[in-house]
Enzyme design. Sequence first.
Site, PDB file in Angstrom:
ATOM      1  N   GLU A  69      38.001  41.804  40.515  1.00 37.01           N
ATOM      2  CA  GLU A  69      36.772  41.094  40.163  1.00 37.01           C
ATOM      3  C   GLU A  69      37.104  39.765  39.482  1.00 37.01           C
ATOM      4  O   GLU A  69      36.515  38.725  39.802  1.00 37.01           O
ATOM      5  CB  GLU A  69      35.916  41.944  39.213  1.00 37.01           C
ATOM      6  CG  GLU A  69      35.507  43.287  39.780  1.00 37.01           C
ATOM      7  CD  GLU A  69      36.467  44.419  39.429  1.00 37.01           C
ATOM      8  OE1 GLU A  69      35.992  45.560  39.330  1.00 37.01           O
ATOM      9  OE2 GLU A  69      37.679  44.177  39.263  1.00 37.01           O
ATOM     10  N   CYS A 115      35.998  43.588  33.117  1.00 38.95           N
ATOM     11  CA  CYS A 115      35.458  42.929  34.314  1.00 38.95           C
ATOM     12  C   CYS A 115      33.942  42.844  34.253  1.00 38.95           C
ATOM     13  O   CYS A 115      33.352  41.873  34.729  1.00 38.95           O
ATOM     14  CB  CYS A 115      35.927  43.642  35.577  1.00 38.95           C
ATOM     15  SG  CYS A 115      37.671  43.355  35.919  1.00 38.95           S
ATOM     16  N   HIS A 162      42.518  42.028  37.477  1.00 38.52           N
ATOM     17  CA  HIS A 162      41.690  42.870  38.342  1.00 38.52           C
ATOM     18  C   HIS A 162      41.063  42.058  39.468  1.00 38.52           C
ATOM     19  O   HIS A 162      40.926  40.833  39.381  1.00 38.52           O
ATOM     20  CB  HIS A 162      40.610  43.559  37.519  1.00 38.52           C
ATOM     21  CG  HIS A 162      41.142  44.656  36.654  1.00 38.52           C
ATOM     22  ND1 HIS A 162      40.330  45.470  35.913  1.00 38.52           N
ATOM     23  CD2 HIS A 162      42.414  45.084  36.423  1.00 38.52           C
ATOM     24  CE1 HIS A 162      41.070  46.354  35.264  1.00 38.52           C
ATOM     25  NE2 HIS A 162      42.337  46.134  35.543  1.00 38.52           N
ATOM     26  N   CYS A 175      35.680  47.922  35.302  1.00 33.58           N
ATOM     27  CA  CYS A 175      35.963  48.278  33.914  1.00 33.58           C
ATOM     28  C   CYS A 175      35.111  47.400  32.994  1.00 33.58           C
ATOM     29  O   CYS A 175      34.453  46.454  33.451  1.00 33.58           O
ATOM     30  CB  CYS A 175      37.449  48.075  33.609  1.00 33.58           C
ATOM     31  SG  CYS A 175      37.950  46.335  33.526  1.00 33.58           S
TER      32      CYS A 175
END
Length: 175
Positions: free
Chosen positions: A79, A108, A77, A105
Amino acid sequence: MKRENYLTWDEYFMAIAKLSAMRSKDPSTQVGACIVSDDNRILSIGYNGAPNGFNDDEFPWEREGENLNTKYPYVCHAEMNAILNYRGYRKEFENVRIYVDLFPCNECAKIIIQSGIKEVIYLSDKYKDSENNIASRKLFDRCGVSYKQLNLEKQINIEITPKVKTKGLVRKNNS
């Protein structure tokens, strides 16, 4: 007199996150992240994509099917990439903020908390009612990470116009 229609800091950093998302090869969801210090300095950026060394052409980008044949167990992801791309000292990462175009999410959220980031600024919360995002909010609330949705007052468009080379001269292409 100074120009009046310039970007706010929040608009500027979110635009950089959105521009970073354009590097993503994910056909369904492109997400970017921009990590910023309290004195408005960009520390790192990232976008969602395959891990280093995993060939994008062989990467399963599907959203549905058997888990191992979808993108979900493999994709990094935005992040996570922004945090891992940071090349400074971990101490400098404390009390910074992260701009993301999609609310993080739960996985993260844990990485954000562990890194020392104290504020999450996001655009979209399209998975707000998912268990993962409910868990993210619980994690952020209990660990002292604030979060807010950025409500843009205006549409921001970024245009990059290619230059055309003509016999040693470079001119702007107006088409």
